[in-house]
Design a protein around this motif. Structure first.
Motif, PDB file in Angstrom:
ATOM      1  N   ASN A  54      80.146  -5.952  83.569  1.00 22.58           N
ATOM      2  CA  ASN A  54      79.082  -6.355  82.471  1.00 22.58           C
ATOM      3  C   ASN A  54      77.801  -6.608  82.736  1.00 22.58           C
ATOM      4  OD1 ASN A  54      80.957  -6.084  80.252  1.00 22.58           O
ATOM      5  ND2 ASN A  54      81.779  -8.575  80.949  1.00 22.58           N
ATOM      6  N   HIS A  55      77.257  -6.669  84.182  1.00 17.61           N
ATOM      7  CA  HIS A  55      75.924  -7.554  84.865  1.00 17.61           C
ATOM      8  C   HIS A  55      75.546  -6.365  85.305  1.00 17.61           C
ATOM      9  CE1 HIS A  55      77.580 -11.831  82.603  1.00 17.61           C
ATOM     10  NE2 HIS A  55      78.627 -10.953  83.604  1.00 17.61           N
ATOM     11  N   HIS A  56      75.088  -5.634  84.740  1.00 20.60           N
ATOM     12  CA  HIS A  56      74.068  -4.680  85.664  1.00 20.60           C
ATOM     13  C   HIS A  56      73.321  -4.432  86.505  1.00 20.60           C
ATOM     14  CE1 HIS A  56      77.439  -1.751  84.269  1.00 20.60           C
ATOM     15  NE2 HIS A  56      77.548  -1.974  82.799  1.00 20.60           N
ATOM     16  N   ASN A  57      72.723  -5.247  85.927  1.00 19.41           N
ATOM     17  CA  ASN A  57      71.064  -6.206  86.125  1.00 19.41           C
ATOM     18  C   ASN A  57      71.351  -7.247  87.792  1.00 19.41           C
ATOM     19  OD1 ASN A  57      69.852  -4.871  84.589  1.00 19.41           O
ATOM     20  ND2 ASN A  57      70.038  -6.353  83.054  1.00 19.41           N
ATOM     21  N   PHE A  58      72.827  -7.369  88.038  1.00 15.20           N
ATOM     22  CA  PHE A  58      72.789  -8.591  88.758  1.00 15.20           C
ATOM     23  C   PHE A  58      73.608  -7.278  89.706  1.00 15.20           C
ATOM     24  CE2 PHE A  58      74.218 -11.604  85.747  1.00 15.20           C
ATOM     25  CZ  PHE A  58      73.109 -12.416  85.790  1.00 15.20           C
ATOM     26  N   THR A  59      73.383  -7.607  91.865  1.00 17.37           N
ATOM     27  CA  THR A  59      74.130  -7.623  92.471  1.00 17.37           C
ATOM     28  C   THR A  59      75.313  -8.357  92.966  1.00 17.37           C
ATOM     29  OG1 THR A  59      72.169  -6.729  93.231  1.00 17.37           O
ATOM     30  CG2 THR A  59      74.134  -6.967  94.576  1.00 17.37           C
ATOM     31  N   PHE A  60      76.526  -8.001  92.755  1.00 16.87           N
ATOM     32  CA  PHE A  60      78.049  -8.635  92.654  1.00 16.87           C
ATOM     33  C   PHE A  60      78.002  -8.546  94.876  1.00 16.87           C
ATOM     34  CE2 PHE A  60      77.343  -8.647  88.984  1.00 16.87           C
ATOM     35  CZ  PHE A  60      78.097 -10.429  88.708  1.00 16.87           C
ATOM     36  N   LEU A  61      78.233  -9.768  95.487  1.00 17.56           N
ATOM     37  CA  LEU A  61      79.060  -9.521  97.374  1.00 17.56           C
ATOM     38  C   LEU A  61      80.202 -10.581  96.715  1.00 17.56           C
ATOM     39  CD1 LEU A  61      74.901  -9.999  98.857  1.00 17.56           C
ATOM     40  CD2 LEU A  61      76.284  -7.922  98.437  1.00 17.56           C
ATOM     41  N   SER A  62      80.800 -10.102  98.200  1.00 17.38           N
ATOM     42  CA  SER A  62      81.922 -10.268  97.527  1.00 17.38           C
ATOM     43  C   SER A  62      81.961 -11.066  98.719  1.00 17.38           C
ATOM     44  CB  SER A  62      83.325 -10.107  96.923  1.00 17.38           C
ATOM     45  OG  SER A  62      84.272 -10.750  97.428  1.00 17.38           O
ATOM     46  N   ILE A  63      82.580 -12.166  99.615  1.00 12.69           N
ATOM     47  CA  ILE A  63      83.002 -13.116 100.789  1.00 12.69           C
ATOM     48  C   ILE A  63      84.251 -13.635 100.997  1.00 12.69           C
ATOM     49  CG2 ILE A  63      80.775 -13.781 101.424  1.00 12.69           C
ATOM     50  CD1 ILE A  63      81.141 -16.935 100.815  1.00 12.69           C
ATOM     51  N   PRO A  64      84.976 -13.038 102.310  1.00 11.96           N
ATOM     52  CA  PRO A  64      85.910 -13.387 102.735  1.00 11.96           C
ATOM     53  C   PRO A  64      86.306 -15.027 102.205  1.00 11.96           C
ATOM     54  CG  PRO A  64      85.238 -12.975 104.157  1.00 11.96           C
ATOM     55  CD  PRO A  64      84.882 -12.905 103.688  1.00 11.96           C
ATOM     56  N   ASP A  65      87.691 -15.495 101.796  1.00 13.22           N
ATOM     57  CA  ASP A  65      87.530 -16.899 101.297  1.00 13.22           C
ATOM     58  C   ASP A  65      88.415 -17.770 102.540  1.00 13.22           C
ATOM     59  OD1 ASP A  65      89.528 -16.657  99.936  1.00 13.22           O
ATOM     60  OD2 ASP A  65      88.362 -16.197  98.177  1.00 13.22           O
ATOM     61  N   GLY A  66      89.504 -17.434 102.720  1.00 15.82           N
ATOM     62  CA  GLY A  66      89.974 -17.353 103.622  1.00 15.82           C
ATOM     63  C   GLY A  66      91.528 -18.491 102.913  1.00 15.82           C
ATOM     64  N   LEU A  67      91.780 -18.397 101.506  1.00 14.56           N
ATOM     65  CA  LEU A  67      92.695 -18.871 100.991  1.00 14.56           C
ATOM     66  C   LEU A  67      94.239 -18.124 101.207  1.00 14.56           C
ATOM     67  CD1 LEU A  67      91.494 -19.250  97.626  1.00 14.56           C
ATOM     68  CD2 LEU A  67      91.395 -21.479  99.435  1.00 14.56           C
ATOM     69  N   THR A  68      95.062 -19.068 101.398  1.00 12.00           N
ATOM     70  CA  THR A  68      96.622 -18.329 101.852  1.00 12.00           C
ATOM     71  C   THR A  68      97.115 -17.696 100.856  1.00 12.00           C
ATOM     72  OG1 THR A  68      97.512 -20.329 101.317  1.00 12.00           O
ATOM     73  CG2 THR A  68      96.816 -19.697 103.637  1.00 12.00           C
ATOM     74  N   THR A 243      70.534 -14.674  76.658  1.00 11.74           N
ATOM     75  CA  THR A 243      71.991 -13.721  75.804  1.00 11.74           C
ATOM     76  C   THR A 243      72.414 -12.232  77.136  1.00 11.74           C
ATOM     77  OG1 THR A 243      70.456 -12.974  74.391  1.00 11.74           O
ATOM     78  CG2 THR A 243      72.393 -11.586  74.397  1.00 11.74           C
ATOM     79  N   ALA A 244      73.635 -13.654  77.858  1.00  9.89           N
ATOM     80  CA  ALA A 244      74.618 -12.836  78.609  1.00  9.89           C
ATOM     81  C   ALA A 244      75.733 -12.474  78.053  1.00  9.89           C
ATOM     82  CB  ALA A 244      74.986 -14.212  79.503  1.00  9.89           C
ATOM     83  N   ALA A 245      76.261 -11.193  79.168  1.00  5.53           N
ATOM     84  CA  ALA A 245      77.309 -10.853  78.698  1.00  5.53           C
ATOM     85  C   ALA A 245      79.016 -11.766  78.817  1.00  5.53           C
ATOM     86  CB  ALA A 245      77.094  -9.016  79.535  1.00  5.53           C
TER      87      ALA A 245
END
Ligand code: UDP
Length: 452
Positions: A54-68, A243-245
């Motif tokens: 829904n947010h084509h204008n943003f870049t999304f980067l995922s980081i490992p969170d180490g949650l079990t 206006t945010a998606a």
């Protein structure tokens, strides 16, 4: 890592906390800053990752969170957030270093992180990048939280609270009572304090962005500013400034809008307890019969998994469907902002999370307040005693009390008076968009970031 857009020169890195009530305001802030010419990169945990589509204008980067798996399934928000803060510093630093190494990407202007995500701050210092904190919560809750932490550190507050204390006023926090303090029911007061002491701390941040309107919380904001060394930019409600998606983690069922279209003006009570609260089967029963017996049309969000021991609505009482006929509509997740602005919606039974509170106030919708934990209790008390646009349910969920409250809000003169006050607040908020404090804060934020 997913890349979504080409960036322009000045990149802002946003780090939301991985919960719906925190993701929404952060992405709304991102939408505003993007409209001012900044390029937005959202760094998020694997856990509860936002949907980039829904947010084509943003870049999304995922980081490992180490949650079990155990931590995630425990639903213990405090434990999860403490673990994320302990685990993510290194992966965040690696992520940013990689971003900066890539060609034309050595331009991170600033990091904006949620108050509950404090691990980005030392990383920002290591990399010499300025940082800002987003507080997605009320200023009054911040003051109540400070008082709670103070009382706890002095050993003045037993946990759980004994009944003898619960209705007593908290010194200097009128009209809050001890039972209204933002205590968590998920974990020990020790762990809660550990998280909150870090969340309250400004450390080396250059400013605090607050998702609250000055016209609603002026005195709390002034009080905080007096003790805070850096500027406080109150710029709420964020959902109204750009206006945010949708940033819903669950799919929104928009079919309820067609149902609402068939209802008359101000006739429907919208019921939602937010993204985290859960209830027992007996509460579901009481809610269902309370709503049915009120004889008012209702739109009810029952989140899958929010009723203990049930996947969705399998535990709804027998005979309910026949009793309500077409008068009730039940969905798993709703487009809440659209619903609250719908002409047919005349009241909102809410758990009083800050986003829901702001969304309701900005549409002039009066509320029935049934808080569960944390800040919700502070907001419920303020809605009923200070802003006087809400009616608080003080007891266990019980059908008779619900029926009376719904009728009071939707039919009686008391509800009409609350609606008038809610509409006055709505107008004040709208006025702050055209001039005044909000306008000033928005400009100040953009100027501050440009000065980095
Ligand atoms: N929300 C929604 N659809 C629903 C229920 C909630 O979009 O069916 C959104 C709501 O608009 C708000 C957020 O979820 O923005 C919930 O945040 P809040 O601070 O009110 O409560 P929390 O979920 O954090 O307890």
């Amino acid at each position: 890592m997913e890349k979504k857009t080409q960036r322009s020169q000045r990149t802002l890195v946003l780090v939301p906390a991985p919960y719906q009530g925190h993701i929404n305001p952060m992405l709304q802030l991102g939408a505003f800053l993007h409209s001012k010419g900044f390029s937005i990169t959202v760094v998020h945990t694997h856990f509860n990752s936002p949907n980039p589509s829904n947010h084509h204008n943003f870049t999304f980067l995922s980081i490992p969170d180490g949650l079990t798996a155990g931590q995630i399934s425990s639903g213990n928000l405090i434990g999860i957030l403490l673990a994320i803060n302990a685990n993510c510093k290194e992966s965040f630093q690696q992520c940013l270093t990689q971003v900066m190494k890539q060609e034309a990407r050595n331009d991170i202007t600033c990091i904006i992180h949620d108050e509950l995500m404090y691990f980005p701050e030392p990383v920002a210092n290591n990399l010499n990048i300025p940082s800002l904190i987003l507080r997605p919560n009320s200023a009054t809750n911040f003051i109540a939280r400070s008082a709670l932490l103070r009382l706890h550190s002095k050993g003045y507050i037993p946990f759980p609270l004994p009944d003898s204390l619960s209705l007593k006023p908290v010194p200097e926090l009128h009209p809050l009572r001890f039972k209204d303090l933002p205590i968590s029911t998920f974990d020990t007061l020790e762990n809660y304090s550990k998280l909150m002491v870090n969340a309250q701390n400004v450390r080396t941040s250059s400013a605090i962005i607050w998702n609250t309107p000055d016209c609603l919380e002026q005195s709390s904001l002034e009080q905080i500013q007096q003790q805070c060394q850096v500027p406080i930019l109150s710029m709420g409600p964020l959902h109204k400034i750009a206006t945010a998606a949708s940033s819903s983690l669950l799919e929104e069922d928009t079919s309820c809008i067609a149902w609402l279209d068939k209802q008359s003006h101000n006739s429907v009570i919208y019921v939602s307890l937010g993204s985290l609260a859960s209830i027992a089967e007996k509460d579901l029963d009481e809610m269902a019969w309370g709503l049915a017996n009120s004889e008012q049309p209702f739109l009810w969000v029952i989140r899958p998994g929010s009723v203990c021991g049930s996947d969705w609505i399998d535990l709804l009482p027998q005979g309910l469907k026949e009793a309500i006929g077409e008068r009730g509509c039940i969905v798993k997740w709703a487009p809440q902002k659209e619903i609250l602005s719908h002409d047919a919606v005349g009241g909102f039974w809410s758990h009083c999370g800050w986003n829901s509170t702001l969304e309701s106030i900005s549409e002039g919708v009066p509320m029935i307040c049934k808080p569960f934990s944390y800040d919700q209790k502070v907001h419920a008390r303020y809605l009923s005693q200070v802003w006087k646009t809400g009616l608080q349910l003080e007891n266990e969920i019980e059908r008779g009390e619900i029926e009376r409250a719904v009728r009071k809000l939707m039919v009686d003169i008391e509800g009409k008076e609350m609606r008038v006050r809610a509409l006055e607040l709505k107008e004040k908020i709208e006025a702050s968009f055209k001039s005044g404090s909000l306008y000033g804060s928005l400009n100040d934020l953009v100027d501050l970031i440009r000065s980095f």
